[in-house]
Design a protein around this motif. Sequence first.
Motif, PDB file in Angstrom:
ATOM      1  N   ASN A 266      16.741 -65.621 -71.227  1.00 18.85           N
ATOM      2  CA  ASN A 266      15.403 -66.559 -71.249  1.00 18.85           C
ATOM      3  C   ASN A 266      14.327 -65.738 -71.942  1.00 18.85           C
ATOM      4  OD1 ASN A 266      16.975 -68.644 -70.080  1.00 18.85           O
ATOM      5  ND2 ASN A 266      16.421 -68.108 -68.241  1.00 18.85           N
ATOM      6  N   SER A 267      14.295 -64.710 -71.828  1.00 19.29           N
ATOM      7  CA  SER A 267      13.066 -63.824 -72.404  1.00 19.29           C
ATOM      8  C   SER A 267      13.147 -63.674 -73.663  1.00 19.29           C
ATOM      9  CB  SER A 267      13.072 -62.347 -71.628  1.00 19.29           C
ATOM     10  OG  SER A 267      12.860 -62.443 -70.234  1.00 19.29           O
ATOM     11  N   MET A 268      14.424 -63.558 -74.286  1.00 19.98           N
ATOM     12  CA  MET A 268      14.615 -63.669 -75.696  1.00 19.98           C
ATOM     13  C   MET A 268      14.439 -64.932 -76.301  1.00 19.98           C
ATOM     14  SD  MET A 268      15.331 -60.577 -77.118  1.00 19.98           S
ATOM     15  CE  MET A 268      16.156 -60.959 -78.529  1.00 19.98           C
ATOM     16  N   ARG A 269      14.481 -65.999 -75.646  1.00 20.46           N
ATOM     17  CA  ARG A 269      14.646 -67.219 -75.951  1.00 20.46           C
ATOM     18  C   ARG A 269      12.892 -67.342 -76.285  1.00 20.46           C
ATOM     19  NH1 ARG A 269      19.450 -70.211 -73.422  1.00 20.46           N
ATOM     20  NH2 ARG A 269      20.772 -69.973 -74.843  1.00 20.46           N
ATOM     21  N   ALA A 270      12.340 -67.004 -75.270  1.00 22.93           N
ATOM     22  CA  ALA A 270      10.743 -67.339 -74.856  1.00 22.93           C
ATOM     23  C   ALA A 270       9.920 -66.512 -76.168  1.00 22.93           C
ATOM     24  CB  ALA A 270      10.086 -66.914 -73.735  1.00 22.93           C
ATOM     25  N   PHE A 271      10.559 -65.550 -76.501  1.00 26.27           N
ATOM     26  CA  PHE A 271       9.830 -64.520 -77.578  1.00 26.27           C
ATOM     27  C   PHE A 271      10.256 -65.054 -78.853  1.00 26.27           C
ATOM     28  CE2 PHE A 271       9.749 -60.739 -80.172  1.00 26.27           C
ATOM     29  CZ  PHE A 271       8.271 -60.508 -79.930  1.00 26.27           C
ATOM     30  N   MET A 272      11.538 -65.796 -78.970  1.00 25.04           N
ATOM     31  CA  MET A 272      11.764 -66.675 -80.306  1.00 25.04           C
ATOM     32  C   MET A 272      10.882 -67.488 -80.329  1.00 25.04           C
ATOM     33  SD  MET A 272      13.416 -66.983 -83.046  1.00 25.04           S
ATOM     34  CE  MET A 272      15.075 -66.064 -83.199  1.00 25.04           C
ATOM     35  N   ILE A 273      10.556 -68.576 -79.414  1.00 26.55           N
ATOM     36  CA  ILE A 273       9.810 -69.402 -79.674  1.00 26.55           C
ATOM     37  C   ILE A 273       8.336 -69.060 -79.831  1.00 26.55           C
ATOM     38  CG2 ILE A 273       8.220 -71.172 -78.478  1.00 26.55           C
ATOM     39  CD1 ILE A 273      10.974 -71.650 -76.679  1.00 26.55           C
ATOM     40  N   VAL A 274       7.703 -67.727 -79.361  1.00 27.43           N
ATOM     41  CA  VAL A 274       6.403 -67.356 -79.728  1.00 27.43           C
ATOM     42  C   VAL A 274       6.584 -66.852 -81.493  1.00 27.43           C
ATOM     43  CG1 VAL A 274       4.801 -65.361 -79.497  1.00 27.43           C
ATOM     44  CG2 VAL A 274       5.800 -66.574 -77.432  1.00 27.43           C
ATOM     45  N   THR A 275       7.559 -66.358 -81.584  1.00 29.12           N
ATOM     46  CA  THR A 275       7.822 -65.909 -83.061  1.00 29.12           C
ATOM     47  C   THR A 275       7.741 -67.130 -83.941  1.00 29.12           C
ATOM     48  OG1 THR A 275       8.996 -63.820 -82.209  1.00 29.12           O
ATOM     49  CG2 THR A 275       9.185 -64.501 -84.481  1.00 29.12           C
ATOM     50  N   LEU A 276       8.323 -68.024 -83.733  1.00 28.76           N
ATOM     51  CA  LEU A 276       8.532 -69.199 -84.687  1.00 28.76           C
ATOM     52  C   LEU A 276       7.073 -69.655 -84.523  1.00 28.76           C
ATOM     53  CD1 LEU A 276      11.702 -70.929 -83.207  1.00 28.76           C
ATOM     54  CD2 LEU A 276      11.215 -70.680 -85.765  1.00 28.76           C
ATOM     55  N   LEU A 277       6.460 -69.868 -83.618  1.00 27.85           N
ATOM     56  CA  LEU A 277       5.153 -70.456 -83.537  1.00 27.85           C
ATOM     57  C   LEU A 277       4.083 -69.517 -84.727  1.00 27.85           C
ATOM     58  CD1 LEU A 277       3.033 -72.618 -82.734  1.00 27.85           C
ATOM     59  CD2 LEU A 277       2.577 -71.010 -80.742  1.00 27.85           C
ATOM     60  N   LEU A 278       4.221 -68.374 -84.398  1.00 32.41           N
ATOM     61  CA  LEU A 278       3.457 -67.453 -85.498  1.00 32.41           C
ATOM     62  C   LEU A 278       3.850 -67.635 -86.899  1.00 32.41           C
ATOM     63  CD1 LEU A 278       3.456 -64.126 -83.174  1.00 32.41           C
ATOM     64  CD2 LEU A 278       1.209 -65.588 -83.847  1.00 32.41           C
ATOM     65  N   VAL A 279       4.956 -67.686 -87.080  1.00 35.67           N
ATOM     66  CA  VAL A 279       5.583 -67.908 -88.479  1.00 35.67           C
ATOM     67  C   VAL A 279       5.166 -69.260 -89.113  1.00 35.67           C
ATOM     68  CG1 VAL A 279       7.468 -67.961 -89.850  1.00 35.67           C
ATOM     69  CG2 VAL A 279       7.132 -66.068 -88.335  1.00 35.67           C
ATOM     70  N   ALA A 280       5.331 -70.019 -88.020  1.00 35.86           N
ATOM     71  CA  ALA A 280       4.769 -71.512 -88.603  1.00 35.86           C
ATOM     72  C   ALA A 280       3.037 -71.751 -89.047  1.00 35.86           C
ATOM     73  CB  ALA A 280       5.125 -72.454 -87.373  1.00 35.86           C
ATOM     74  N   ILE A 281       2.429 -70.801 -87.950  1.00 36.76           N
ATOM     75  CA  ILE A 281       1.109 -70.944 -88.421  1.00 36.76           C
ATOM     76  C   ILE A 281       0.865 -70.402 -89.760  1.00 36.76           C
ATOM     77  CG2 ILE A 281      -1.202 -70.052 -87.635  1.00 36.76           C
ATOM     78  CD1 ILE A 281       0.023 -70.385 -84.722  1.00 36.76           C
ATOM     79  N   ALA A 282       1.560 -69.284 -89.986  1.00 39.83           N
ATOM     80  CA  ALA A 282       1.192 -68.491 -91.114  1.00 39.83           C
ATOM     81  C   ALA A 282       1.851 -69.525 -92.368  1.00 39.83           C
ATOM     82  CB  ALA A 282       1.979 -67.144 -91.331  1.00 39.83           C
ATOM     83  N   MET A 283       2.713 -70.043 -92.207  1.00 40.43           N
ATOM     84  CA  MET A 283       3.293 -71.078 -93.340  1.00 40.43           C
ATOM     85  C   MET A 283       2.307 -72.101 -93.446  1.00 40.43           C
ATOM     86  SD  MET A 283       4.894 -74.166 -94.138  1.00 40.43           S
ATOM     87  CE  MET A 283       5.509 -74.436 -92.357  1.00 40.43           C
TER      88      MET A 283
END
Length: 196
Positions: A30-47
């Motif tokens: 669950n921690s890895m999934r949460a971190f993946m979501i945060v990572t996706l959000l940061l990459v999406a903002i950059a994009m």
Amino acid sequence: MERRLHLRRLYRVGENAMYAAYCQDGSGRNSMRAFMIVTLLLVAIAMALSLAHALELPGKLRLKEATYKSVQEIYYPGFTIGGFAEIGGIIALAILLYLTPYPGGRFWWTLAALVFLVAEHATYWLVTHPVNNFWVQDVAVSKPAATFFSMLRRKQSGDWKDLRDVWEASHVARAGLAMLSLISIAVAATFYAGSE
């Protein structure tokens, strides 16, 4: 049969024994999934920021010099502040890559996402940023902004249309690289769905 299913589950989670032990009770997963979501959000903002610049291209090519220079001023400080998502995305992708078991599809897709985002960021510093100095040279900016824009300062000369073309093309390239990074990390995220 049950042992084989258990081994398959461990293989799906990853061949890395530390990762499998971390995820065994479910809280690590669950921690890895949460971190993946945060990572996706940061990459999406950059994009999103790069894509916004690229989508303006057809309209901005029709502007006269004075209007174009005036429009350039609206990006500061908003896009400069938003650019911190790129740094955050790079750091998050690097951490995620470190925590992802090697070898496996999730590892390679995460590595691809990191490479594309680093290339996007490098394009900013090597191509976009030097031209930014030209657009803000007559703009009153805060002291931190002046320090930021003075980094890697090179004297820009030549026709404003040439500088415009470099600036605009760099953002199209950045948008493409950021899009590839987002797609790559989204594909990597699908491996979490399959590791139930």
